[in-house]
Write a protein that holds these residues in place. Structure first.
Motif, PDB file in Angstrom:
ATOM      1  N   ARG A  61       0.610  -0.966   0.125  1.00 25.02           N
ATOM      2  CA  ARG A  61       0.107   0.063   0.345  1.00 25.02           C
ATOM      3  C   ARG A  61       0.550   1.046   0.432  1.00 25.02           C
ATOM      4  O   ARG A  61       2.026   1.428   0.942  1.00 25.02           O
ATOM      5  N   THR A  62       0.570   2.517  -0.244  1.00 23.30           N
ATOM      6  CA  THR A  62       0.929   3.362  -0.572  1.00 23.30           C
ATOM      7  C   THR A  62       0.635   5.070   0.032  1.00 23.30           C
ATOM      8  O   THR A  62       0.903   6.017   0.332  1.00 23.30           O
ATOM      9  N   ARG A  63      -0.735   4.467   0.910  1.00 20.02           N
ATOM     10  CA  ARG A  63      -1.165   5.118   0.976  1.00 20.02           C
ATOM     11  C   ARG A  63      -2.310   5.394   2.624  1.00 20.02           C
ATOM     12  O   ARG A  63      -2.543   3.950   2.359  1.00 20.02           O
ATOM     13  N   GLY A  64      -2.288   5.782   3.219  1.00 21.94           N
ATOM     14  CA  GLY A  64      -3.590   5.349   4.770  1.00 21.94           C
ATOM     15  C   GLY A  64      -2.384   5.310   5.747  1.00 21.94           C
ATOM     16  O   GLY A  64      -1.143   4.874   5.739  1.00 21.94           O
ATOM     17  N   PRO A  65      -3.166   4.195   6.804  1.00 23.37           N
ATOM     18  CA  PRO A  65      -2.693   3.649   7.924  1.00 23.37           C
ATOM     19  C   PRO A  65      -2.202   3.365   7.805  1.00 23.37           C
ATOM     20  O   PRO A  65      -2.369   1.610   7.283  1.00 23.37           O
ATOM     21  N   LEU A  66      -0.346   3.139   8.090  1.00 25.37           N
ATOM     22  CA  LEU A  66       0.476   2.339   8.260  1.00 25.37           C
ATOM     23  C   LEU A  66      -0.369   0.609   9.478  1.00 25.37           C
ATOM     24  O   LEU A  66      -0.007  -0.160   9.028  1.00 25.37           O
ATOM     25  N   LEU A  67      -0.146   0.874  10.388  1.00 29.97           N
ATOM     26  CA  LEU A  67      -1.149   0.054  11.191  1.00 29.97           C
ATOM     27  C   LEU A  67      -2.168   0.232  11.338  1.00 29.97           C
ATOM     28  O   LEU A  67      -3.100   0.557  11.693  1.00 29.97           O
ATOM     29  N   ARG A  68      -2.240  -1.648  10.882  1.00 29.68           N
ATOM     30  CA  ARG A  68      -4.539  -1.489  11.455  1.00 29.68           C
ATOM     31  C   ARG A  68      -4.729  -2.941  11.622  1.00 29.68           C
ATOM     32  O   ARG A  68      -4.193  -3.825  12.151  1.00 29.68           O
ATOM     33  N   ARG A  69      -6.171  -2.476  12.426  1.00 24.65           N
ATOM     34  CA  ARG A  69      -6.196  -3.767  12.677  1.00 24.65           C
ATOM     35  C   ARG A  69      -6.888  -5.084  12.246  1.00 24.65           C
ATOM     36  O   ARG A  69      -7.285  -4.958  10.993  1.00 24.65           O
ATOM     37  N   ALA A  70      -7.656  -5.703  12.378  1.00 26.79           N
ATOM     38  CA  ALA A  70      -8.241  -7.037  11.671  1.00 26.79           C
ATOM     39  C   ALA A  70      -9.036  -6.725  10.799  1.00 26.79           C
ATOM     40  O   ALA A  70      -9.270  -6.867   9.567  1.00 26.79           O
ATOM     41  N   ASP A  71     -10.234  -5.871  11.374  1.00 25.38           N
ATOM     42  CA  ASP A  71     -10.999  -4.908  10.787  1.00 25.38           C
ATOM     43  C   ASP A  71     -10.765  -3.853   9.684  1.00 25.38           C
ATOM     44  O   ASP A  71     -11.525  -3.424   8.699  1.00 25.38           O
ATOM     45  N   GLY A  72      -9.338  -4.383   9.318  1.00 23.56           N
ATOM     46  CA  GLY A  72      -8.710  -2.685   8.116  1.00 23.56           C
ATOM     47  C   GLY A  72      -9.328  -1.725   8.841  1.00 23.56           C
ATOM     48  O   GLY A  72      -8.239  -0.693   8.355  1.00 23.56           O
ATOM     49  N   GLU A  73      -9.183  -1.111   9.492  1.00 21.95           N
ATOM     50  CA  GLU A  73      -9.620   0.280  10.860  1.00 21.95           C
ATOM     51  C   GLU A  73      -7.647   0.975  11.719  1.00 21.95           C
ATOM     52  O   GLU A  73      -7.186  -0.504  11.735  1.00 21.95           O
ATOM     53  N   GLN A  74      -7.971   1.647  11.019  1.00 23.31           N
ATOM     54  CA  GLN A  74      -6.530   2.270  11.707  1.00 23.31           C
ATOM     55  C   GLN A  74      -6.677   1.842  13.631  1.00 23.31           C
ATOM     56  O   GLN A  74      -7.487   1.666  14.507  1.00 23.31           O
ATOM     57  N   LEU A  75      -4.845   1.173  13.235  1.00 22.84           N
ATOM     58  CA  LEU A  75      -5.241   1.391  14.943  1.00 22.84           C
ATOM     59  C   LEU A  75      -5.483   1.861  16.636  1.00 22.84           C
ATOM     60  O   LEU A  75      -4.932   2.538  15.668  1.00 22.84           O
ATOM     61  N   ASP A  76      -5.437   1.667  16.923  1.00 23.16           N
ATOM     62  CA  ASP A  76      -6.244   2.076  17.977  1.00 23.16           C
ATOM     63  C   ASP A  76      -5.165   2.136  19.417  1.00 23.16           C
ATOM     64  O   ASP A  76      -4.970   0.666  19.859  1.00 23.16           O
ATOM     65  N   ARG A  77      -5.142   2.434  20.700  1.00 21.17           N
ATOM     66  CA  ARG A  77      -4.456   2.357  22.414  1.00 21.17           C
ATOM     67  C   ARG A  77      -5.556   1.042  22.708  1.00 21.17           C
ATOM     68  O   ARG A  77      -3.673   0.008  22.920  1.00 21.17           O
ATOM     69  N   ARG A  78      -5.670   0.903  22.840  1.00 23.94           N
ATOM     70  CA  ARG A  78      -6.632  -0.382  23.503  1.00 23.94           C
ATOM     71  C   ARG A  78      -6.418  -1.608  22.891  1.00 23.94           C
ATOM     72  O   ARG A  78      -5.709  -2.835  22.934  1.00 23.94           O
ATOM     73  N   THR A  79      -6.537  -1.631  21.197  1.00 26.86           N
ATOM     74  CA  THR A  79      -6.103  -3.025  20.355  1.00 26.86           C
ATOM     75  C   THR A  79      -4.497  -2.795  20.798  1.00 26.86           C
ATOM     76  O   THR A  79      -4.091  -4.031  21.141  1.00 26.86           O
ATOM     77  N   ALA A  80      -3.670  -2.149  20.191  1.00 28.76           N
ATOM     78  CA  ALA A  80      -2.392  -1.682  20.912  1.00 28.76           C
ATOM     79  C   ALA A  80      -2.239  -2.494  21.902  1.00 28.76           C
ATOM     80  O   ALA A  80      -0.909  -3.353  22.079  1.00 28.76           O
ATOM     81  N   ASP A  81      -2.712  -1.832  23.221  1.00 30.20           N
ATOM     82  CA  ASP A  81      -2.499  -2.955  24.624  1.00 30.20           C
ATOM     83  C   ASP A  81      -3.033  -3.906  24.582  1.00 30.20           C
ATOM     84  O   ASP A  81      -1.410  -4.916  25.507  1.00 30.20           O
ATOM     85  N   ARG A  82      -3.412  -4.670  23.704  1.00 31.81           N
ATOM     86  CA  ARG A  82      -3.380  -5.569  23.756  1.00 31.81           C
ATOM     87  C   ARG A  82      -2.367  -6.593  22.977  1.00 31.81           C
ATOM     88  O   ARG A  82      -1.671  -7.468  23.216  1.00 31.81           O
ATOM     89  N   TRP A  83      -2.090  -6.288  21.880  1.00 30.67           N
ATOM     90  CA  TRP A  83      -1.105  -6.879  21.507  1.00 30.67           C
ATOM     91  C   TRP A  83      -0.009  -6.822  22.077  1.00 30.67           C
ATOM     92  O   TRP A  83       1.146  -7.731  22.165  1.00 30.67           O
ATOM     93  N   VAL A  84       0.727  -5.781  22.655  1.00 29.62           N
ATOM     94  CA  VAL A  84       1.940  -5.579  23.490  1.00 29.62           C
ATOM     95  C   VAL A  84       2.177  -6.730  23.948  1.00 29.62           C
ATOM     96  O   VAL A  84       2.435  -7.278  24.362  1.00 29.62           O
ATOM     97  N   LYS A  85       0.746  -6.537  24.772  1.00 28.80           N
ATOM     98  CA  LYS A  85       0.616  -7.596  26.225  1.00 28.80           C
ATOM     99  C   LYS A  85       1.161  -8.702  25.564  1.00 28.80           C
ATOM    100  O   LYS A  85       1.170 -10.219  26.068  1.00 28.80           O
ATOM    101  N   ALA A  86      -0.022  -9.337  24.488  1.00 26.44           N
ATOM    102  CA  ALA A  86       0.148 -10.591  23.799  1.00 26.44           C
ATOM    103  C   ALA A  86       1.539 -11.028  23.900  1.00 26.44           C
ATOM    104  O   ALA A  86       2.184 -12.124  23.659  1.00 26.44           O
ATOM    105  N   LEU A  87       2.337 -10.227  22.723  1.00 25.17           N
ATOM    106  CA  LEU A  87       3.620 -10.186  22.258  1.00 25.17           C
ATOM    107  C   LEU A  87       4.356 -10.406  23.600  1.00 25.17           C
ATOM    108  O   LEU A  87       5.530 -11.558  23.545  1.00 25.17           O
ATOM    109  N   ALA A  88       4.091  -9.888  24.521  1.00 24.54           N
ATOM    110  CA  ALA A  88       5.423 -10.791  25.759  1.00 24.54           C
ATOM    111  C   ALA A  88       5.113 -11.976  25.946  1.00 24.54           C
ATOM    112  O   ALA A  88       6.313 -12.324  26.698  1.00 24.54           O
ATOM    113  N   LYS A  89       3.571 -12.360  25.833  1.00 25.79           N
ATOM    114  CA  LYS A  89       3.491 -13.716  27.151  1.00 25.79           C
ATOM    115  C   LYS A  89       4.091 -14.715  25.876  1.00 25.79           C
ATOM    116  O   LYS A  89       4.640 -15.288  26.360  1.00 25.79           O
ATOM    117  N   ARG A  90       4.356 -14.408  24.245  1.00 28.49           N
ATOM    118  CA  ARG A  90       4.698 -15.042  22.971  1.00 28.49           C
ATOM    119  C   ARG A  90       6.348 -15.404  23.313  1.00 28.49           C
ATOM    120  O   ARG A  90       7.112 -16.107  22.830  1.00 28.49           O
TER     121      ARG A  90
END
Length: 302
Positions: free
Chosen positions: A205-234
């Protein structure tokens, strides 16, 4: 009092608060300051005080004790709320709404902060975290991890990155351009590992939000927090971390690697070097104390 065309002091207070909050472009900041001022004006109303007419320094001091004793706020919360009131009255004075601020010389509680106690990641933990993100099926997780763990972006800054923001070159480097805390623009060079992660997340892609959720919407802080915790566990990291832990880790590991404080301050975009110094886990290390270098220097001239 000026602005006599306003019907009541209540109207004046409402407009003064609205004008004060309008100075801040960040919605989260406006909501926080609005809450702080609402607590103060509600307290004034309960005491029969008009905030822009009756309040004197002693009243602001008593409100501080109210926060401590009756609301159970700690020193940092009290200092924050009194600081907001100070700024509010200072703006009212500048705008001619009041003749003199009653909060200019109030006593703020001392707040001792030690960023070294924040749960950041050491070198091995940060490496494991980035490795877990790199092999995750969703490359967006890898990009998020590198933006915060290697560039030190705040989570809100990382979520807001657009693909166009890193389509630039400057002095032979690919760079990321962003607007950070306080509306300050910043230009950050992109090391090759970071650039690879961002390109993987962009996926052509050449335009738009770089970080997107599974539904295609721009990543939000709450989802980012969940991802960080899940990656730490992995990654097998047992300590409880948050997105800010990654920014903290970038700063502490840069200092541990021997990067000069001034350079780390610039990378972290701290306006005050004392803020950066608080992150230094090893500042109490006696082996690094300046007196050793000084003793060797003086001995060489003896």
């Amino acid at each position: 009092m000026q602005h006599a065309t306003l019907a009541t002091p209540h109207d004046t207070t409402y407009l003064a608060v609205a004008g004060f909050l309008a100075r801040y472009s960040n919605e989260g900041t406006r909501k926080l300051y609005e809450l702080d001022l609402r607590i103060f004006t509600d307290w004034c109303r309960a005491k029969g005080l008009r905030p822009l007419v009756d309040v004197q320094r002693v009243h602001v001091e008593l409100f501080g004790r109210h926060l401590e004793v009756e609301r159970g706020n700690g020193p940092s919360s009290v200092a924050h709320r009194l600081g907001v009131i100070q700024n509010f009255y200072a703006v009212c004075e500048e705008d001619g709404i009041i003749d003199k601020s009653p909060a200019t010389r109030i006593r703020l509680p001392k707040v001792w902060q030690d960023e070294s106690k924040t749960l950041g990641l050491d070198r091995l933990e940060l490496g494991a975290f980035l490795a877990a993100a790199r092999v995750h099926p969703d490359p967006t997780r890898w990009a998020l991890a590198t933006l915060m763990g290697m560039l030190g972006l705040r989570v809100s800054e990382a979520c807001a990155v657009q693909i166009e923001d890193y389509a630039h070159e400057q002095q032979g480097h690919r760079v990321l351009r962003l607007v950070g805390k306080g509306g300050k623009p910043a230009t950050l060079p992109l090391p090759v590992p970071v650039l690879r992660a961002l390109d993987a997340a962009a996926a052509g892609r050449t335009r738009g939000p770089l970080l997107r959720r599974a539904d295609g919407e721009q990543l939000d802080r709450r989802t980012a927090d969940r991802w960080v915790k899940a990656l730490a566990k992995r990654a097998g990291i047992e300590k409880r971390i948050s997105p800010h832990s990654l920014r903290h880790s970038m700063i502490t590991n840069a200092l541990d690697a021997g990067v000069p404080l001034r350079d780390v301050q610039i990378a972290a975009r701290h306006s005050d070097p004392r803020t950066t110094t608080r992150y230094d886990r090893n500042r109490g290390n006696l082996d690094r104390h300046a007196v050793h270098t000084l003793a060797a220097y003086v001995a060489g001239g003896a």
